[in-house]
Write a protein that holds these residues in place. Structure first.
Motif, PDB file in Angstrom:
ATOM      1  N   LEU A 213       0.822  -1.208   0.000  1.00 45.74           N
ATOM      2  CA  LEU A 213       0.000   0.000   0.000  1.00 45.74           C
ATOM      3  C   LEU A 213       0.858   1.260   0.000  1.00 45.74           C
ATOM      4  N   LYS A 214       2.006   1.197   0.677  1.00 50.84           N
ATOM      5  CA  LYS A 214       2.924   2.338   0.670  1.00 50.84           C
ATOM      6  C   LYS A 214       3.448   2.588  -0.745  1.00 50.84           C
ATOM      7  N   GLU A 215       3.803   1.499  -1.423  1.00 54.01           N
ATOM      8  CA  GLU A 215       4.317   1.636  -2.795  1.00 54.01           C
ATOM      9  C   GLU A 215       3.219   2.081  -3.757  1.00 54.01           C
ATOM     10  N   ARG A 216       1.992   1.663  -3.497  1.00 57.01           N
ATOM     11  CA  ARG A 216       0.865   2.057  -4.351  1.00 57.01           C
ATOM     12  C   ARG A 216       0.667   3.577  -4.321  1.00 57.01           C
ATOM     13  N   LYS A 217       0.947   4.179  -3.180  1.00 58.98           N
ATOM     14  CA  LYS A 217       0.819   5.636  -3.083  1.00 58.98           C
ATOM     15  C   LYS A 217       1.835   6.363  -3.971  1.00 58.98           C
ATOM     16  N   LEU A 218       2.862   5.625  -4.400  1.00 55.62           N
ATOM     17  CA  LEU A 218       3.898   6.201  -5.269  1.00 55.62           C
ATOM     18  C   LEU A 218       3.682   5.808  -6.731  1.00 55.62           C
ATOM     19  N   TRP A 219       2.459   5.419  -7.048  1.00 56.61           N
ATOM     20  CA  TRP A 219       2.120   4.922  -8.393  1.00 56.61           C
ATOM     21  C   TRP A 219       2.602   5.870  -9.495  1.00 56.61           C
ATOM     22  N   ASP A 220       2.298   7.141  -9.374  1.00 55.82           N
ATOM     23  CA  ASP A 220       2.646   8.103 -10.439  1.00 55.82           C
ATOM     24  C   ASP A 220       4.157   8.215 -10.624  1.00 55.82           C
ATOM     25  N   LYS A 221       4.902   8.160  -9.528  1.00 51.31           N
ATOM     26  CA  LYS A 221       6.358   8.206  -9.634  1.00 51.31           C
ATOM     27  C   LYS A 221       6.880   6.977 -10.371  1.00 51.31           C
ATOM     28  N   TYR A 222       6.340   5.826 -10.021  1.00 52.13           N
ATOM     29  CA  TYR A 222       6.768   4.602 -10.706  1.00 52.13           C
ATOM     30  C   TYR A 222       6.427   4.659 -12.198  1.00 52.13           C
ATOM     31  N   GLN A 223       5.249   5.137 -12.513  1.00 49.77           N
ATOM     32  CA  GLN A 223       4.853   5.217 -13.922  1.00 49.77           C
ATOM     33  C   GLN A 223       5.787   6.133 -14.710  1.00 49.77           C
ATOM     34  N   ALA A 224       6.170   7.251 -14.102  1.00 50.40           N
ATOM     35  CA  ALA A 224       7.097   8.175 -14.761  1.00 50.40           C
ATOM     36  C   ALA A 224       8.450   7.496 -14.988  1.00 50.40           C
ATOM     37  N   CYS A 225       8.889   6.710 -14.018  1.00 46.09           N
ATOM     38  CA  CYS A 225      10.168   6.016 -14.164  1.00 46.09           C
ATOM     39  C   CYS A 225      10.087   4.910 -15.211  1.00 46.09           C
ATOM     40  N   TYR A 226       8.977   4.187 -15.237  1.00 43.04           N
ATOM     41  CA  TYR A 226       8.798   3.169 -16.271  1.00 43.04           C
ATOM     42  C   TYR A 226       8.778   3.802 -17.664  1.00 43.04           C
ATOM     43  N   GLU A 227       8.123   4.917 -17.794  1.00 44.38           N
ATOM     44  CA  GLU A 227       8.090   5.616 -19.078  1.00 44.38           C
ATOM     45  C   GLU A 227       9.510   5.964 -19.528  1.00 44.38           C
ATOM     46  N   ASP A 228      10.322   6.433 -18.602  1.00 44.79           N
ATOM     47  CA  ASP A 228      11.702   6.782 -18.928  1.00 44.79           C
ATOM     48  C   ASP A 228      12.494   5.539 -19.322  1.00 44.79           C
ATOM     49  N   VAL A 229      12.277   4.437 -18.621  1.00 45.88           N
ATOM     50  CA  VAL A 229      12.948   3.181 -18.951  1.00 45.88           C
ATOM     51  C   VAL A 229      12.606   2.739 -20.374  1.00 45.88           C
ATOM     52  N   LEU A 230      11.329   2.748 -20.707  1.00 43.40           N
ATOM     53  CA  LEU A 230      10.905   2.311 -22.035  1.00 43.40           C
ATOM     54  C   LEU A 230      11.473   3.207 -23.130  1.00 43.40           C
ATOM     55  N   ASN A 231      11.529   4.495 -22.856  1.00 40.98           N
ATOM     56  CA  ASN A 231      12.015   5.434 -23.866  1.00 40.98           C
ATOM     57  C   ASN A 231      13.534   5.424 -24.014  1.00 40.98           C
ATOM     58  N   ARG A 232      14.246   5.148 -22.941  1.00 39.00           N
ATOM     59  CA  ARG A 232      15.707   5.225 -22.984  1.00 39.00           C
ATOM     60  C   ARG A 232      16.393   3.909 -23.320  1.00 39.00           C
ATOM     61  N   SER A 233      15.693   2.803 -23.169  1.00 36.99           N
ATOM     62  CA  SER A 233      16.423   1.533 -23.260  1.00 36.99           C
ATOM     63  C   SER A 233      15.776   0.483 -24.159  1.00 36.99           C
ATOM     64  N   SER A 234      14.801   0.872 -24.974  1.00 32.99           N
ATOM     65  CA  SER A 234      14.278  -0.087 -25.949  1.00 32.99           C
ATOM     66  C   SER A 234      15.099   0.056 -27.220  1.00 32.99           C
ATOM     67  N   LYS A 235      15.912  -0.944 -27.500  1.00 36.21           N
ATOM     68  CA  LYS A 235      16.843  -0.923 -28.621  1.00 36.21           C
ATOM     69  C   LYS A 235      16.549  -2.099 -29.561  1.00 36.21           C
ATOM     70  N   PRO A 236      16.972  -2.017 -30.824  1.00 37.13           N
ATOM     71  CA  PRO A 236      16.724  -3.126 -31.760  1.00 37.13           C
ATOM     72  C   PRO A 236      17.255  -4.461 -31.244  1.00 37.13           C
ATOM     73  N   HIS A 237      18.399  -4.445 -30.551  1.00 35.27           N
ATOM     74  CA  HIS A 237      18.986  -5.689 -30.054  1.00 35.27           C
ATOM     75  C   HIS A 237      18.411  -6.097 -28.694  1.00 35.27           C
ATOM     76  N   ALA A 238      17.677  -5.192 -28.045  1.00 35.53           N
ATOM     77  CA  ALA A 238      17.105  -5.478 -26.719  1.00 35.53           C
ATOM     78  C   ALA A 238      15.812  -4.681 -26.556  1.00 35.53           C
ATOM     79  N   PRO A 239      14.774  -5.056 -27.303  1.00 29.98           N
ATOM     80  CA  PRO A 239      13.544  -4.260 -27.285  1.00 29.98           C
ATOM     81  C   PRO A 239      12.696  -4.498 -26.039  1.00 29.98           C
TER      82      PRO A 239
END
Length: 292
Positions: A213-239
Protein backbone atom coordinates in the motif's frame (compact mmCIF):
# COMPACT_ATOMS: atom_id res chain seq x y z
CA UNK A 1 -8.39 -15.84 -32.37
CA UNK A 2 -6.76 -12.59 -33.38
CA UNK A 3 -3.30 -12.97 -34.89
CA UNK A 4 -0.52 -11.47 -32.77
CA UNK A 5 1.53 -8.78 -34.52
CA UNK A 6 4.79 -8.26 -32.65
CA UNK A 7 4.98 -4.65 -33.83
CA UNK A 8 1.79 -3.81 -31.93
CA UNK A 9 3.58 -4.44 -28.64
CA UNK A 10 7.21 -3.49 -29.32
CA UNK A 11 8.38 -0.08 -28.12
CA UNK A 12 9.94 1.40 -31.25
CA UNK A 13 9.56 5.13 -30.68
CA UNK A 14 9.12 7.61 -27.83
CA UNK A 15 5.97 6.85 -25.86
CA UNK A 16 3.70 8.35 -23.23
CA UNK A 17 2.92 5.56 -20.82
CA UNK A 18 -0.65 6.78 -20.38
CA UNK A 19 -1.24 5.99 -24.07
CA UNK A 20 -0.15 2.36 -23.74
CA UNK A 21 -3.02 -0.13 -23.35
CA UNK A 22 -3.49 -2.27 -20.26
CA UNK A 23 -6.14 -4.44 -21.95
CA UNK A 24 -6.19 -6.35 -25.24
CA UNK A 25 -9.00 -8.28 -26.92
CA UNK A 26 -7.82 -11.53 -28.50
CA UNK A 27 -11.28 -12.18 -29.91
CA UNK A 28 -11.50 -15.52 -28.12
CA UNK A 29 -12.98 -16.98 -24.95
CA UNK A 30 -10.94 -18.22 -21.99
CA UNK A 31 -11.05 -21.85 -23.15
CA UNK A 32 -9.66 -21.00 -26.59
CA UNK A 33 -6.94 -18.80 -25.06
CA UNK A 34 -5.98 -21.63 -22.70
CA UNK A 35 -5.74 -24.11 -25.59
CA UNK A 36 -3.69 -21.69 -27.68
CA UNK A 37 -1.40 -21.09 -24.72
CA UNK A 38 -0.84 -24.80 -24.25
CA UNK A 39 0.06 -25.22 -27.91
CA UNK A 40 2.52 -22.33 -28.11
CA UNK A 41 4.13 -23.40 -24.82
CA UNK A 42 4.85 -26.81 -26.32
CA UNK A 43 6.23 -25.19 -29.47
CA UNK A 44 8.54 -23.08 -27.33
CA UNK A 45 9.74 -26.19 -25.54
CA UNK A 46 10.70 -27.71 -28.90
CA UNK A 47 12.74 -24.61 -29.71
CA UNK A 48 14.38 -24.81 -26.29
CA UNK A 49 15.46 -28.40 -26.95
CA UNK A 50 16.99 -27.41 -30.28
CA UNK A 51 18.73 -24.40 -28.70
CA UNK A 52 20.12 -26.55 -25.91
CA UNK A 53 21.61 -28.99 -28.41
CA UNK A 54 22.74 -26.19 -30.75
CA UNK A 55 24.56 -24.34 -27.97
CA UNK A 56 25.21 -21.10 -29.87
CA UNK A 57 22.58 -18.74 -28.43
CA UNK A 58 21.30 -17.94 -24.96
CA UNK A 59 17.96 -16.28 -24.25
CA UNK A 60 17.55 -13.66 -21.54
CA UNK A 61 13.89 -13.20 -20.57
CA UNK A 62 13.38 -10.01 -18.53
CA UNK A 63 10.07 -9.18 -16.89
CA UNK A 64 9.11 -6.03 -15.01
CA UNK A 65 5.83 -4.69 -13.66
CA UNK A 66 4.11 -3.19 -10.68
CA UNK A 67 3.16 -5.36 -7.71
CA UNK A 68 0.40 -7.89 -8.58
CA UNK A 69 1.08 -7.54 -12.34
CA UNK A 70 1.27 -11.35 -12.61
CA UNK A 71 4.98 -11.90 -13.14
CA UNK A 72 5.29 -15.21 -11.25
CA UNK A 73 2.24 -16.87 -12.76
CA UNK A 74 3.20 -15.72 -16.26
CA UNK A 75 6.63 -17.30 -15.93
CA UNK A 76 5.06 -20.51 -14.62
CA UNK A 77 2.63 -20.80 -17.54
CA UNK A 78 4.92 -19.72 -20.37
CA UNK A 79 7.72 -22.11 -19.39
CA UNK A 80 5.73 -25.01 -17.94
CA UNK A 81 6.64 -27.37 -20.83
CA UNK A 82 10.38 -26.61 -20.69
CA UNK A 83 13.00 -29.14 -19.67
CA UNK A 84 14.49 -27.87 -16.41
CA UNK A 85 18.02 -28.55 -17.64
CA UNK A 86 17.72 -25.71 -20.13
CA UNK A 87 16.28 -22.95 -17.95
CA UNK A 88 17.52 -20.93 -14.98
CA UNK A 89 15.35 -18.41 -13.12
CA UNK A 90 16.47 -15.56 -10.87
CA UNK A 91 14.25 -13.33 -8.75
CA UNK A 92 16.29 -10.30 -7.74
CA UNK A 93 15.41 -8.99 -4.31
CA UNK A 94 17.16 -6.55 -1.98
CA UNK A 95 20.95 -6.80 -2.65
CA UNK A 96 22.90 -8.97 -0.25
CA UNK A 97 25.95 -7.82 1.67
CA UNK A 98 28.20 -9.53 -0.89
CA UNK A 99 26.34 -8.00 -3.85
CA UNK A 100 26.68 -4.53 -2.36
CA UNK A 101 30.46 -4.97 -2.33
CA UNK A 102 30.33 -5.06 -6.15
CA UNK A 103 28.92 -2.71 -8.75
CA UNK A 104 25.15 -2.90 -9.23
CA UNK A 105 25.36 -4.95 -12.45
CA UNK A 106 27.64 -7.64 -11.00
CA UNK A 107 24.89 -9.86 -9.66
CA UNK A 108 23.17 -9.74 -13.03
CA UNK A 109 26.32 -10.59 -14.96
CA UNK A 110 26.97 -13.71 -12.90
CA UNK A 111 23.33 -14.81 -13.33
CA UNK A 112 23.38 -14.64 -17.15
CA UNK A 113 22.39 -17.85 -18.96
CA UNK A 114 25.03 -19.94 -20.68
CA UNK A 115 24.70 -20.52 -24.42
CA UNK A 116 21.96 -23.04 -25.05
CA UNK A 117 19.93 -21.99 -22.02
CA UNK A 118 17.06 -19.67 -21.16
CA UNK A 119 17.64 -17.28 -18.27
CA UNK A 120 14.72 -15.59 -16.54
CA UNK A 121 15.17 -12.33 -14.68
CA UNK A 122 12.04 -11.83 -12.56
CA UNK A 123 12.60 -8.19 -11.73
CA UNK A 124 15.80 -7.20 -13.42
CA UNK A 125 18.77 -4.86 -13.65
CA UNK A 126 16.16 -2.15 -14.35
CA UNK A 127 15.32 -2.09 -10.66
CA UNK A 128 18.46 0.06 -10.48
CA UNK A 129 16.68 2.82 -12.42
CA UNK A 130 13.21 2.16 -11.03
CA UNK A 131 13.11 1.40 -7.29
CA UNK A 132 16.31 3.31 -6.58
CA UNK A 133 14.98 6.27 -8.53
CA UNK A 134 11.72 6.32 -6.58
CA UNK A 135 13.69 5.69 -3.37
CA UNK A 136 17.11 7.31 -3.98
CA UNK A 137 18.02 6.84 -0.31
CA UNK A 138 18.59 3.14 -1.18
CA UNK A 139 21.70 4.22 -3.09
CA UNK A 140 23.54 5.00 0.13
CA UNK A 141 23.94 1.26 0.69
CA UNK A 142 25.91 0.94 -2.55
CA UNK A 143 28.72 3.02 -1.03
CA UNK A 144 29.70 4.51 -4.39
CA UNK A 145 32.56 6.98 -4.88
CA UNK A 146 31.32 10.54 -5.33
CA UNK A 147 27.92 9.91 -3.73
CA UNK A 148 28.03 11.34 -0.23
CA UNK A 149 24.36 12.24 0.01
CA UNK A 150 21.14 12.14 -2.02
CA UNK A 151 21.98 15.62 -3.28
CA UNK A 152 24.79 14.07 -5.33
CA UNK A 153 22.29 11.90 -7.25
CA UNK A 154 21.43 14.17 -10.16
CA UNK A 155 20.19 13.68 -13.73
CA UNK A 156 23.74 13.07 -14.93
CA UNK A 157 23.92 10.10 -12.53
CA UNK A 158 20.82 8.50 -14.06
CA UNK A 159 21.97 9.23 -17.62
CA UNK A 160 25.23 7.44 -16.90
CA UNK A 161 23.42 4.49 -15.34
CA UNK A 162 21.17 4.10 -18.39
CA UNK A 163 24.24 4.21 -20.62
CA UNK A 164 25.85 1.47 -18.53
CA UNK A 165 22.75 -0.72 -18.76
CA UNK A 166 22.46 -0.20 -22.51
CA UNK A 167 26.15 -1.08 -22.94
CA UNK A 168 25.67 -4.19 -20.79
CA UNK A 169 22.85 -5.39 -23.02
CA UNK A 170 24.68 -4.54 -26.25
CA UNK A 171 27.71 -6.51 -25.08
CA UNK A 172 25.80 -9.69 -24.24
CA UNK A 173 23.68 -9.38 -27.39
CA UNK A 174 26.80 -9.14 -29.55
CA UNK A 175 28.04 -12.32 -27.88
CA UNK A 176 25.03 -14.52 -28.55
CA UNK A 177 22.33 -13.64 -26.01
CA UNK A 178 18.87 -12.98 -27.43
CA UNK A 179 17.19 -10.43 -25.16
CA UNK A 180 13.48 -10.03 -24.49
CA UNK A 181 12.17 -7.37 -22.11
CA UNK A 182 8.50 -7.41 -21.12
CA UNK A 183 6.72 -4.65 -19.21
CA UNK A 184 3.50 -5.99 -17.71
CA UNK A 185 1.34 -2.89 -17.96
CA UNK A 186 -1.27 -3.07 -15.21
CA UNK A 187 -3.90 -0.44 -14.58
CA UNK A 188 -4.12 1.11 -11.13
CA UNK A 189 -7.74 -0.04 -10.81
CA UNK A 190 -6.84 -3.64 -11.57
CA UNK A 191 -4.00 -3.54 -9.04
CA UNK A 192 -6.51 -2.43 -6.40
CA UNK A 193 -8.79 -5.35 -7.29
CA UNK A 194 -5.93 -7.84 -7.05
CA UNK A 195 -4.77 -6.51 -3.69
CA UNK A 196 -8.31 -6.77 -2.38
CA UNK A 197 -8.53 -10.38 -3.63
CA UNK A 198 -5.36 -11.17 -1.71
CA UNK A 199 -6.84 -9.75 1.46
CA UNK A 200 -10.18 -11.50 0.96
CA UNK A 201 -8.69 -14.96 0.35
CA UNK A 202 -6.99 -16.62 3.35
CA UNK A 203 -4.87 -18.78 1.04
CA UNK A 204 -3.50 -15.66 -0.68
CA UNK A 205 -3.03 -13.38 2.32
CA UNK A 206 0.58 -14.47 2.72
CA UNK A 207 1.36 -12.56 -0.48
CA UNK A 208 0.17 -9.28 1.00
CA UNK A 209 2.42 -6.77 2.75
CA UNK A 210 1.54 -3.39 4.21
CA UNK A 211 4.44 -2.10 2.07
CA UNK A 212 2.28 -2.86 -0.99
CA UNK A 213 0.00 0.00 0.00
CA UNK A 214 2.92 2.34 0.67
CA UNK A 215 4.32 1.64 -2.80
CA UNK A 216 0.87 2.06 -4.35
CA UNK A 217 0.82 5.64 -3.08
CA UNK A 218 3.90 6.20 -5.27
CA UNK A 219 2.12 4.92 -8.39
CA UNK A 220 2.65 8.10 -10.44
CA UNK A 221 6.36 8.21 -9.63
CA UNK A 222 6.77 4.60 -10.71
CA UNK A 223 4.85 5.22 -13.92
CA UNK A 224 7.10 8.18 -14.76
CA UNK A 225 10.17 6.02 -14.16
CA UNK A 226 8.80 3.17 -16.27
CA UNK A 227 8.09 5.62 -19.08
CA UNK A 228 11.70 6.78 -18.93
CA UNK A 229 12.95 3.18 -18.95
CA UNK A 230 10.90 2.31 -22.04
CA UNK A 231 12.02 5.43 -23.87
CA UNK A 232 15.71 5.22 -22.98
CA UNK A 233 16.42 1.53 -23.26
CA UNK A 234 14.28 -0.09 -25.95
CA UNK A 235 16.84 -0.92 -28.62
CA UNK A 236 16.72 -3.13 -31.76
CA UNK A 237 18.99 -5.69 -30.05
CA UNK A 238 17.10 -5.48 -26.72
CA UNK A 239 13.54 -4.26 -27.29
CA UNK A 240 10.91 -3.60 -24.67
CA UNK A 241 7.42 -4.98 -25.21
CA UNK A 242 4.37 -3.40 -23.59
CA UNK A 243 2.14 -6.27 -22.48
CA UNK A 244 -1.44 -5.33 -21.50
CA UNK A 245 -1.68 -7.11 -18.14
CA UNK A 246 -5.19 -6.51 -16.79
CA UNK A 247 -6.15 -10.00 -18.00
CA UNK A 248 -3.59 -12.62 -17.02
CA UNK A 249 -4.35 -15.37 -19.61
CA UNK A 250 -4.20 -12.79 -22.41
CA UNK A 251 -0.89 -11.39 -21.18
CA UNK A 252 0.63 -14.87 -20.91
CA UNK A 253 -0.39 -15.81 -24.44
CA UNK A 254 0.92 -12.56 -25.96
CA UNK A 255 4.31 -13.03 -24.26
CA UNK A 256 4.58 -16.66 -25.33
CA UNK A 257 3.64 -15.82 -28.92
CA UNK A 258 6.19 -12.98 -29.10
CA UNK A 259 8.88 -15.35 -27.84
CA UNK A 260 7.95 -18.07 -30.30
CA UNK A 261 7.50 -15.87 -33.37
CA UNK A 262 10.80 -14.10 -32.72
CA UNK A 263 12.85 -17.23 -32.07
CA UNK A 264 11.45 -18.88 -35.21
CA UNK A 265 13.21 -16.20 -37.25
CA UNK A 266 16.58 -17.64 -36.14
CA UNK A 267 16.77 -20.18 -38.93
CA UNK A 268 20.30 -21.24 -37.98
CA UNK A 269 19.10 -22.78 -34.70
CA UNK A 270 19.05 -26.48 -35.50
CA UNK A 271 19.83 -29.67 -33.65
CA UNK A 272 23.33 -30.83 -34.64
CA UNK A 273 23.64 -33.89 -36.85
CA UNK A 274 25.71 -36.95 -36.02
CA UNK A 275 29.19 -37.05 -37.53
CA UNK A 276 29.16 -38.84 -40.90
CA UNK A 277 31.10 -41.82 -39.53
CA UNK A 278 28.59 -42.44 -36.74
CA UNK A 279 25.62 -41.79 -39.01
CA UNK A 280 26.92 -44.44 -41.41
CA UNK A 281 27.11 -46.96 -38.57
CA UNK A 282 23.63 -46.42 -37.09
CA UNK A 283 22.53 -49.82 -38.38
CA UNK A 284 25.46 -51.51 -36.65
CA UNK A 285 24.76 -49.71 -33.36
CA UNK A 286 21.10 -50.76 -33.47
CA UNK A 287 22.08 -54.34 -34.27
CA UNK A 288 24.53 -54.42 -31.34
CA UNK A 289 21.87 -53.21 -28.90
CA UNK A 290 19.19 -55.57 -30.26
CA UNK A 291 21.54 -58.57 -29.96
CA UNK A 292 22.42 -57.95 -26.30
Amino acid sequence: MKKINIGDFKIQSQINIKDLPTTYDLGADKKDIKEAMRAVSKDLADIQNAMYAHGKYAVLFCIQGMDTAGKDSLIREVFKEFNVRGIVAHSFKKPTELELKHDYLWRHYIALPARGKFGIFNRTHYENVLVTRVHPNYLKYENMPGIKSIKDVNEAFWTRRFEEINNFEKHISDNGTIIFKFFLNLSKEEQKNRLLRRLNRPDKQWKFSADDLKERKLWDKYQACYEDVLNRSSKPHAPWFNIPADDKPTARYIVAKILYDTLKTYTDIKEPELPEKEKANIGLYKQELENE
